[in-house]
Design a protein around this motif. Structure first.
Motif, mmCIF file in Angstrom:
data_model
loop_
_atom_site.group_PDB
_atom_site.id
_atom_site.type_symbol
_atom_site.label_atom_id
_atom_site.label_comp_id
_atom_site.label_asym_id
_atom_site.label_seq_id
_atom_site.Cartn_x
_atom_site.Cartn_y
_atom_site.Cartn_z
ATOM 1 N N ASP A 10 19.634 45.837 40.085
ATOM 2 C CA ASP A 10 19.058 44.521 39.778
ATOM 3 C C ASP A 10 20.137 43.444 39.725
ATOM 4 O O ASP A 10 19.904 42.305 40.167
ATOM 5 N N GLN A 11 21.291 43.784 39.196
ATOM 6 C CA GLN A 11 22.377 42.806 39.150
ATOM 7 C C GLN A 11 22.922 42.511 40.535
ATOM 8 O O GLN A 11 23.273 41.370 40.839
ATOM 9 N N GLN A 12 22.987 43.510 41.387
ATOM 10 C CA GLN A 12 23.409 43.281 42.763
ATOM 11 C C GLN A 12 22.426 42.367 43.482
ATOM 12 O O GLN A 12 22.833 41.462 44.219
ATOM 13 N N THR A 13 21.144 42.588 43.255
ATOM 14 C CA THR A 13 20.128 41.726 43.862
ATOM 15 C C THR A 13 20.245 40.304 43.347
ATOM 16 O O THR A 13 20.153 39.333 44.115
ATOM 17 N N TRP A 14 20.469 40.169 42.040
ATOM 18 C CA TRP A 14 20.664 38.831 41.459
ATOM 19 C C TRP A 14 21.861 38.139 42.103
ATOM 20 O O TRP A 14 21.798 36.950 42.442
ATOM 21 N N ALA A 15 22.946 38.882 42.289
ATOM 22 C CA ALA A 15 24.150 38.294 42.878
ATOM 23 C C ALA A 15 23.903 37.837 44.308
ATOM 24 O O ALA A 15 24.322 36.741 44.699
ATOM 25 N N VAL A 16 23.226 38.650 45.088
ATOM 26 C CA VAL A 16 22.918 38.275 46.476
ATOM 27 C C VAL A 16 22.066 37.017 46.501
ATOM 28 O O VAL A 16 22.313 36.090 47.282
ATOM 29 N N ASN A 17 21.062 36.962 45.638
ATOM 30 C CA ASN A 17 20.195 35.775 45.594
ATOM 31 C C ASN A 17 20.967 34.543 45.136
ATOM 32 O O ASN A 17 20.712 33.432 45.603
ATOM 33 N N THR A 44 27.685 44.634 53.285
ATOM 34 C CA THR A 44 26.688 44.468 52.223
ATOM 35 C C THR A 44 26.066 43.082 52.278
ATOM 36 O O THR A 44 24.838 42.936 52.241
ATOM 37 N N LEU A 45 26.910 42.061 52.373
ATOM 38 C CA LEU A 45 26.376 40.705 52.413
ATOM 39 C C LEU A 45 25.672 40.413 53.729
ATOM 40 O O LEU A 45 24.644 39.728 53.761
ATOM 41 N N ILE A 80 27.232 40.570 32.238
ATOM 42 C CA ILE A 80 26.518 39.930 33.342
ATOM 43 C C ILE A 80 25.059 39.693 32.973
ATOM 44 O O ILE A 80 24.477 38.646 33.294
ATOM 45 N N ASN A 81 24.452 40.627 32.262
ATOM 46 C CA ASN A 81 23.077 40.418 31.784
ATOM 47 C C ASN A 81 22.996 39.189 30.888
ATOM 48 O O ASN A 81 22.024 38.413 30.960
ATOM 49 N N ILE A 88 31.718 40.532 42.756
ATOM 50 C CA ILE A 88 32.123 41.174 44.015
ATOM 51 C C ILE A 88 33.190 42.243 43.742
ATOM 52 O O ILE A 88 33.127 43.353 44.281
ATOM 53 N N LEU A 89 34.152 41.912 42.896
ATOM 54 C CA LEU A 89 35.212 42.878 42.574
ATOM 55 C C LEU A 89 34.668 44.095 41.822
ATOM 56 O O LEU A 89 35.239 45.181 41.902
ATOM 57 N N SER A 90 33.568 43.900 41.094
ATOM 58 C CA SER A 90 32.991 44.972 40.271
ATOM 59 C C SER A 90 31.709 45.536 40.867
ATOM 60 O O SER A 90 30.924 46.165 40.156
ATOM 61 N N TRP A 91 31.494 45.316 42.153
ATOM 62 C CA TRP A 91 30.194 45.577 42.783
ATOM 63 C C TRP A 91 29.640 46.958 42.470
ATOM 64 O O TRP A 91 28.463 47.116 42.138
#
Length: 213
Positions: free
Chosen positions: A166-173, A198-199, A135-136, A157-160
């Motif tokens: 930081d990756q969760q924040t990136w995904a939300v954005n 979460t969302l 993901i990075n 989402i499956l690997s949340w």
């Protein structure tokens, strides 16, 4: 002195006779590439069964610089693995990952090959650090490539719970900045995978208020 032109002519004739085959190289190369492309197209259209895909295997044996051959084989092996089921899919998924990595070596800046690899790594139950590293790579490689959003964010989402904050924040954005249809699809996908709250708490309220009431 009078014989020198004849010697030069004789030497030139010998060189032409010895090197005529070089004139065929472009045509042979074009024929080779055309054959690989034809086998790739036919093989990619075949229905996936438990049997090997002979067209893709032949294309692979002839291939030397087309990453799409490796990508097609990776997709086929992934699809066949799903037919076999989780108890028997390990070997096919491992081979699919090998082909995704080969495609990346041929075309390292193409993010879709990394998305394919991420998908296989998720199915293999790879540890958190493997998924995080992939993901990075995608975060760095394709910050503005929106075509990868749906498939990448599904796996995210499956690997949340394996992701870094930081990756969760990136995904939300990334979800927040996606188009309406993609955002709606991903929201529904998140709900099915127990990430509704979460969302709803992390996405802008004006985007999700109809979805989160």
């Amino acid at each position: 002195m009078a014989t020198q032109p004849q010697n030069k002519t004789s030497l030139g004739s010998r060189l032409v006779r010895q090197s005529w085959w070089l004139l065929l190289v472009p045509a042979l190369l074009a024929a080779h590439l055309g054959l690989v492309s034809t086998l790739l197209a036919i093989g990619s259209d075949q229905e996936v069964t438990l049997d090997d895909n002979a067209y893709l295997q032949l294309a692979n044996s002839l291939n030397f610089n087309n990453p799409e051959v490796d990508a097609a084989l990776a997709r086929f092996l992934r699809a066949r693995a799903l037919l076999k089921g989780q108890d028997e899919w390990q070997e096919d998924l491992q081979q699919a990952l090998v082909h995704w990595q080969a495609a990346q070596e041929e075309r390292p800046l193409w993010p879709y090959y990394h998305v394919g690899a991420l998908d296989v790594e998720y199915l293999l139950g790879s540890p958190a650090e493997v998924l995080q590293a992939r993901i990075n790579t995608l975060m760095t490689l394709a910050p503005n490539e929106r075509g990868i959003d749906r498939n990448t964010l599904e796996i995210v989402i499956l690997s949340w719970h394996k992701l870094t904050p930081d990756q969760q924040t990136w995904a939300v954005n990334r979800i927040a900045s996606s188009n309406h249809n993609t955002r709606k699809y991903l929201y529904d996908f998140a709900v099915k995978n127990n990430l509704r709250n979460t969302l709803c708490t992390r996405l802008p309220w004006n985007q999700v208020k109809r979805l989160c009431r």
